[in-house]
Design a protein around this motif. Structure first.
Motif, short mmCIF file in Angstrom:
data_model
loop_
_atom_site.label_atom_id
_atom_site.label_comp_id
_atom_site.label_asym_id
_atom_site.label_seq_id
_atom_site.Cartn_x
_atom_site.Cartn_y
_atom_site.Cartn_z
N THR A 108 0.86 -1.19 0.00
CA THR A 108 0.00 0.00 0.00
C THR A 108 0.89 1.24 0.00
O THR A 108 1.84 1.32 0.80
CB THR A 108 -0.90 0.01 1.26
OG1 THR A 108 -1.71 -1.15 1.23
CG2 THR A 108 -1.78 1.24 1.32
N PRO A 110 0.14 5.07 0.52
CA PRO A 110 -0.97 5.98 0.85
C PRO A 110 -0.97 7.27 0.04
O PRO A 110 -2.02 7.78 -0.31
CB PRO A 110 -0.80 6.25 2.35
CG PRO A 110 0.55 5.77 2.71
CD PRO A 110 0.95 4.74 1.70
N ARG A 113 -2.68 6.70 -3.02
CA ARG A 113 -3.95 6.01 -2.77
C ARG A 113 -3.99 4.66 -3.50
O ARG A 113 -5.03 4.26 -4.03
CB ARG A 113 -5.15 6.86 -3.22
CG ARG A 113 -5.26 8.14 -2.43
CD ARG A 113 -6.65 8.72 -2.55
NE ARG A 113 -6.64 10.12 -2.18
CZ ARG A 113 -7.45 11.03 -2.69
NH1 ARG A 113 -8.32 10.71 -3.62
NH2 ARG A 113 -7.40 12.28 -2.29
N THR A 115 -3.67 0.61 -3.10
CA THR A 115 -3.73 -0.42 -2.04
C THR A 115 -3.41 -1.81 -2.60
O THR A 115 -3.49 -2.79 -1.88
CB THR A 115 -5.14 -0.45 -1.41
OG1 THR A 115 -6.08 -0.65 -2.46
CG2 THR A 115 -5.44 0.82 -0.66
N ASP A 116 -3.07 -1.89 -3.89
CA ASP A 116 -2.84 -3.23 -4.46
C ASP A 116 -1.62 -3.23 -5.38
O ASP A 116 -1.69 -3.55 -6.55
CB ASP A 116 -4.09 -3.70 -5.23
CG ASP A 116 -4.45 -2.73 -6.34
OD1 ASP A 116 -3.90 -1.60 -6.33
OD2 ASP A 116 -5.26 -3.09 -7.21
#
Length: 680
Positions: A108, A110, A113, A115-116
């Motif tokens: 991830t 941040p 943005r 997450t994969d």
């Protein structure tokens, strides 16, 4: 910037590991990364005193931070760059987790943005911390258009990463060698500058509190509580300065994240970080009923269990929170652990595991004047040194040099030892001969911080914690010194703590023209002979009483002070008056006990007032108004009163209420009074 002595010494000994802290602040407000990330880059490009080199380095740092940190709203821009160029370099906080469905790890990021993100198991195994709280890194992120077109494809992948922290292992030797060039005070100032604080204008207590804050970084399994007003930078040290610390902001803490995840065996924060800090502690709660009990067990032994397996960890636990009221008010309405969560604040067993209570009200609010513009250690160098210091202990230094008093229980001794060891590691990062004054400095801070915990336990009403008179003996003269917590009593009130040897509280019964009043007699002794009263002018009535006391000390020295010869010592006496009465009349017995205890290096019991006059022949004179004297003693906060035995019958007139508030004891002669007055 003008270099001072500390800067010059630092530059000579630690070239390449320094950074100007004012440069750090210019960047840390511009870019969305913690201080230690900025310092990592500044340390790489600006570790110099040459202004030209610094300017060049600043340009590079500015360029890198600008091109590699993702500000809010720029996420799509960076993703597009990755697609167009095949890869993009960013600085971000990376965390990873196992995706059981595809049997692969995904990361991830941040700031984008995402997450994969694909990440290889080799990279995850190499940097296990990304599985717990993650860490900041310089990351090369690639983009694969072919994968993007697959069903549920993951086009972004981490190609390589570099942790933002120091990789060198011999940093501690460098720091220890550099320390030799500094005095202790200079080193304290340099340590504070390394965390961004300027020592100029701070009081000694403020400096001590800020150094105590650093102990969890250098001491394993150290449990610290700091409660105080807002805006004093409580969480700054744990969030910005070291990549080895993890801050949990108020809210739910999960047992799996803190300790161990029972479903997959993943170790928690206390195994991965040196320090785990709970911010805004009043709002913290665990997701499981036994969460606090697991934490209590861990704080006691450094262990927790997962099924049948016992897991050891050495992460320190720090609990910080805000006081909404002042300290005096908090003590009137409850105790100083009041702002803690309900399941912790009245649990004496939980408190017993706290090694130190840092008085947050002693720390100044962070303002522009408090921030330094001088050189300090680069945060990653400092935090690496601190992390390595955790493997050492400084307790061997105090063996046979410091002896603790009888009031310290086993847990108290352990707590005080840990704090002393931590403070001495901060002052002396390498092997060194540590002078007595530095050891005593650490002992006093450690005892005060632990005693504050004990005092709160006593307030909750636990009888086992009633003896809080912490003391220690140091040096050849073997004087027992008592350590108090300043918020408990003021200088001018009679506390429960024993006074220094030679100090005694007394009440003058007054004369025809003067009301009774409270006094403190303070005696110091040294080489020479005779008794000198420092008050100018000396009140005639007190001069008479101190004269009687001096003659009785000489005449009865064998009974009072054994084989010590009082004629070989000079006594200096100061009389302090706390009421309107100033004459110091009829304080002979208290004066004699003050002279004797100064010579014996023994303290008088805490909370005790001694009353009575002794004449030249050694007889004790009666007190004409013992009931009034006893009432004044209660009003002044005394817990015990020592009076001539002749007062016994007159005290039948003392009201029942007053009689229950004070322990009145009687003496027959000077030796009897001295024995009853001294600490056992």
């Amino acid at each position: 910037m003008v270099l001072d002595d500390i800067d010059n010494k630092a530059v000579a000994a630690l070239d390449g590991y320094l950074v100007r802290k004012d440069l750090v602040r210019t960047f840390s407000r511009q870019f969305p990364v913690p201080t230690y990330v900025v310092e990592f880059l500044l340390g790489r490009y600006c570790a110099s005193t040459d202004q030209e080199e610094i300017d060049e380095g600043l340009e590079i740092v500015q360029r890198q931070l600008k091109s590699r940190t993702v500000k809010a709203g720029e996420e799509e821009l960076f993703k597009a760059r990755a697609r167009e160029n095949g890869e993009v370099k960013i600085i971000d906080l990376i965390t990873a987790r196992l995706d059981a469905k595809t049997d692969s790890y995904i990361a991830t990021l941040p700031s984008l943005r995402l997450t994969d993100v694909r990440i290889s198991s080799e990279l995850v195994n190499e940097h296990e911390r990304m599985l717990t709280g993650g860490f900041y890194a310089e990351i090369t992120l690639n983009y694969d258009a072919a994968i993007a077109q697959e069903n549920k494809g993951r086009p972004f992948g981490v190609e390589s990463l570099r942790e933002i922290q120091l990789s060198k292992r011999d940093v501690l030797d460098t720091l220890a060698e550099a320390r030799k060039g500094f005095t202790t005070d200079e080193w304290k100032a340099f340590l504070l500058r390394s965390t961004g604080i300027e020592i100029e204008g701070l009081s000694e207590r403020q400096v001590d509190a800020m150094l105590l804050r650093m102990v969890p970084f250098v001491e394993r399994n150290y449990n610290l509580v700091e409660l105080g007003p807002r805006g004093t930078g409580k969480s700054h040290l744990f969030q910005q300065v070291s990549p080895y610390a993890h801050l949990i902001s108020g809210g739910k803490a999960t047992v799996a994240k803190m300790f161990v995840n029972n479903s997959n065996g993943q170790r928690g924060l206390v195994c991965q970080y040196d320090v785990v800090c709970f911010d805004e502690v009043s709002g913290i709660s665990f997701d499981q009923k036994d969460g606090v009990n697991i934490m209590k067990g861990y704080m006691e032994s450094g262990e927790f269990s997962r099924g049948k397996e016992n897991i050891r960890a050495d992460g320190s636990i720090v609990l910080v929170g805000n006081f909404d009221v002042d300290v005096d008010h908090q003590q009137r309405i409850g105790h100083l652990f009041g702002p803690m969560p309900p399941e912790m604040k009245d649990d004496t067993a939980f408190m017993d595991r706290i090694h130190a209570f840092l008085p947050g009200w002693d720390v100044p609010k962070v303002s522009k004047e408090l921030l330094t513009n001088h050189f300090g250690l680069v945060s990653d160098f400092l935090s690496e040194c601190w992390s390595q210091l955790r493997n050492q202990s400084r307790l061997s230094v105090i063996q046979n040099r410091v002896f603790f008093g009888g009031a310290l229980s086993g847990r108290d001794t352990n707590a005080v030892n840990k704090t002393i060891s931590g403070l001495l590691k901060l002052l002396y990062p390498g092997e060194a001969q540590i002078p007595d004054e530095d050891i005593e400095w650490a002992v006093r801070i450690a005892m005060e911080a632990r005693r504050r915990v004990k005092e709160q336990q006593k307030r909750i009403g636990a009888a086992e914690f009633r003896n809080t008179h912490f003391s220690y003996v140091m040096g050849e003269d073997g004087v027992e010194k008592f350590v108090s917590t300043p918020e408990l009593h003021s200088e001018n009130s009679i506390g429960d703590d024993p006074l220094e040897p030679g100090q005694v509280w007394s009440i003058s019964p007054g004369t025809g023209e003067e009301h009774p009043g409270l006094y403190r007699i303070e005696v110091n002794e040294g080489p020479g002979s005779g008794v000198k009263v420092l008050n100018k002018p000396v009140p005639p009535a007190f001069k008479e009483s101190i004269g009687y006391a001096e003659q009785n000390l000489y005449a009865r020295s064998a009974q009072l002070v054994g084989d010590k010869d009082p004629r070989q010592h000079e006594f200096t006496v100061q009389l302090r008056a706390f009421d309107a009465s100033k004459s110091g009349a009829k304080l002979g017995m208290a004066s004699l006990i003050a002279l004797s205890t100064a010579l014996l290096k023994k303290s008088v019991r805490g909370g005790l007032i001694i009353v009575g006059e002794i004449n030249l022949g050694g007889s004790v004179e009666p007190v004409h108004n013992p009931v009034t004297v006893a009432e004044i003693a209660v009003e002044k906060g005394a817990t015990a009163l020592l009076m001539p035995v002749a007062c016994r019958r007159q005290l039948f007139d003392l009201s029942d209420e007053m009689a229950t508030k004070i322990d009145i004891q009687f003496y027959s002669d000077a030796r009897d009074a001295l024995i009853k007055a001294m600490v056992e």
